[in-house]
Motif scaffolding. Structure first.
Motif, PDB file in Angstrom:
ATOM      1  N   LEU A  42      -3.522   2.320  -2.757  1.00 54.99           N
ATOM      2  CA  LEU A  42      -3.400   0.965  -3.283  1.00 54.99           C
ATOM      3  C   LEU A  42      -1.942   0.559  -3.451  1.00 54.99           C
ATOM      4  N   GLY A  43      -1.742  -0.632  -4.018  1.00 53.66           N
ATOM      5  CA  GLY A  43      -0.413  -1.053  -4.395  1.00 53.66           C
ATOM      6  C   GLY A  43       0.058  -0.307  -5.634  1.00 53.66           C
TER       7      GLY A  43
ATOM      8  N   HIS B  25       0.851  -1.185   0.000  1.00 50.51           N
ATOM      9  CA  HIS B  25       0.000   0.000   0.000  1.00 50.51           C
ATOM     10  C   HIS B  25       0.884   1.232   0.000  1.00 50.51           C
ATOM     11  N   MET B  26       0.523   2.217  -0.827  1.00 53.09           N
ATOM     12  CA  MET B  26       1.237   3.484  -0.803  1.00 53.09           C
ATOM     13  C   MET B  26       0.583   4.411   0.215  1.00 53.09           C
TER      14      MET B  26
ATOM     15  N   GLU C 289       7.182  -4.690   6.558  1.00 51.17           N
ATOM     16  CA  GLU C 289       6.921  -3.589   7.486  1.00 51.17           C
ATOM     17  C   GLU C 289       5.801  -2.696   6.975  1.00 51.17           C
ATOM     18  N   VAL C 290       5.761  -2.484   5.657  1.00 52.15           N
ATOM     19  CA  VAL C 290       4.685  -1.678   5.073  1.00 52.15           C
ATOM     20  C   VAL C 290       3.358  -2.424   5.176  1.00 52.15           C
ATOM     21  N   ALA C 291       3.392  -3.737   4.944  1.00 58.36           N
ATOM     22  CA  ALA C 291       2.167  -4.543   5.019  1.00 58.36           C
ATOM     23  C   ALA C 291       1.545  -4.482   6.406  1.00 58.36           C
ATOM     24  N   ALA C 292       2.393  -4.356   7.432  1.00 52.63           N
ATOM     25  CA  ALA C 292       1.902  -4.313   8.815  1.00 52.63           C
ATOM     26  C   ALA C 292       1.708  -2.895   9.328  1.00 52.63           C
ATOM     27  N   ARG C 293       1.917  -1.905   8.492  1.00 51.40           N
ATOM     28  CA  ARG C 293       1.900  -0.504   8.915  1.00 51.40           C
ATOM     29  C   ARG C 293       0.538  -0.073   9.469  1.00 51.40           C
ATOM     30  N   TYR C 294      -0.519  -0.669   8.962  1.00 50.95           N
ATOM     31  CA  TYR C 294      -1.879  -0.299   9.379  1.00 50.95           C
ATOM     32  C   TYR C 294      -2.139  -0.602  10.848  1.00 50.95           C
TER      33      TYR C 294
END
Length: 335
Positions: free
Chosen positions: A72-73, A50-51, A324-329
């Motif tokens: 989105l990606g 995700h951006m 790390e980005v995938a878990a950022r939420y």
């Protein structure tokens, strides 16, 4: 900052804004509400899966504040025509977003961004510009679903007859915040580039999945081997029924989101896909039937159209899915 509460969004619109990635559930965002956030771009994190656009604005107390908006990606943004260079640091913008259910200060979900020149830059919402498509010679070529087709695919999967065991597993969100490429049906409905190469003995399909390239080989004029070994994308054999390519796939390995949307799949999963050019040859009709007696009480089906997109090439240097980005939420999930 200007924040405007919109009227509730129609259910059909919510489908068009359905999550384009299973890297995390979208339930933390209130998709029935829209607000406008006016400010200046502080940073644009062009990352997968995700951006994130960070905008400097003013908080409810009138003090300077940063708002982080999820998009989105990268591969989806490129298909839909998002211009990264139009949103450089210092650019004045108005973000239209779904707010976080946890209130002010938490991550929001970007629908689109308007710059001072009046241009609307699509994020979760589809690009409003009409795209001119060109006819295809055959199934071979470059294809990508539109954002509306993505919504149709997600809507169909949401209505599948999932077993109680499947619903219980789905509620655990085991696949959330992980970087891994999901098999069909999820892989097939994403609004990202996929290519088809047709040979005499095999058909090769390649997918551009948030920076991770996937290749599926469909063996023509053959049967599934008796000793086939399970794999993430299974073993596929194909046949022609007139101009329709029919793909039969078995030997899927168990997957925590193998039936899409955090519904797991079992080793008994079996899929049949059908690919046919539309009459005007501008699109490809994709249909899939999924059987999995462990997690589905009956076969799940969906149909979707893929636009012919010879203008697209596989994305280069976009970066693969970052754990790390995938878990950022997670830092923004309401308590």
């Amino acid at each position: 900052m200007k924040c405007l509460t919109a009227t509730p969004i129609l259910a059909a619109t919510a489908l068009l804004c359905a999550p384009a990635s299973a890297h995390h559930s979208q339930s933390m965002f209130d998709t029935s509400q829209e607000i406008l956030i006016e400010g200046t771009v502080a940073r644009f994190d062009w990352v997968n899966p995700h951006m994130y656009l960070i905008v400097e604005t003013k908080g409810p107390d009138g003090q300077p504040a940063l708002v982080e908006g999820e998009g989105l990606g990268i591969t989806q943004a490129l298909v839909d025509g998002l211009d990264r260079e139009a949103l450089k640091a210092g650019t004045r913008v108005v973000m239209r977003v779904n707010p976080n259910r946890g209130g002010w200060g938490k991550q929001v979900r970007i629908l689109d961004v308007t710059t001072e020149d009046g241009e609307i830059h699509p994020f979760y919402n589809a690009n409003r510009r009409t795209r001119t498509l060109t006819p295809a010679e055959s199934l071979e070529g470059h294809w990508a679903p539109s954002r509306a087709a993505l919504g149709a695919g997600f809507g169909a999967m949401a209505r599948w007859p999932v077993t109680p065991e499947g619903r219980a597993a789905q509620a655990q969100l085991i696949a959330d915040g992980l970087c891994f490429v999901e098999p069909v049906p999820f892989l097939a409905v994403l609004d990202e580039l996929r290519t088809i190469e047709i040979g005499e003995d095999e058909v090769v399909m390649r997918f551009d999945n948030t920076g991770d390239h996937v290749m599926r080989t469909i063996h023509m004029s053959s049967e599934h081997p008796a000793d086939v070994q399970p794999s993430r994308h299974g073993h596929s054999v194909g046949r022609w029924e007139g101009d329709t390519l029919v793909v039969d796939t078995i030997a899927y390995e168990p997957n925590p989101s193998g039936n899409g949307g955090n519904v797991p799949s079992s080793p008994r999963k079996h899929t049949v896909e059908r690919l046919t050019l539309t009459e005007d040859r501008l699109r490809l009709r994709y249909e899939i039937t999924v059987e999995d007696p462990v997690y589905l009480t009956a076969p799940g089906t969906l149909a979707q159209q893929w636009d012919h997109r010879p203008d697209l090439e596989f994305s280069q240097n976009v970066g693969a899915c970052d754990p790390e980005v995938a878990a950022r939420y997670r830092d923004h999930v309401p308590e």
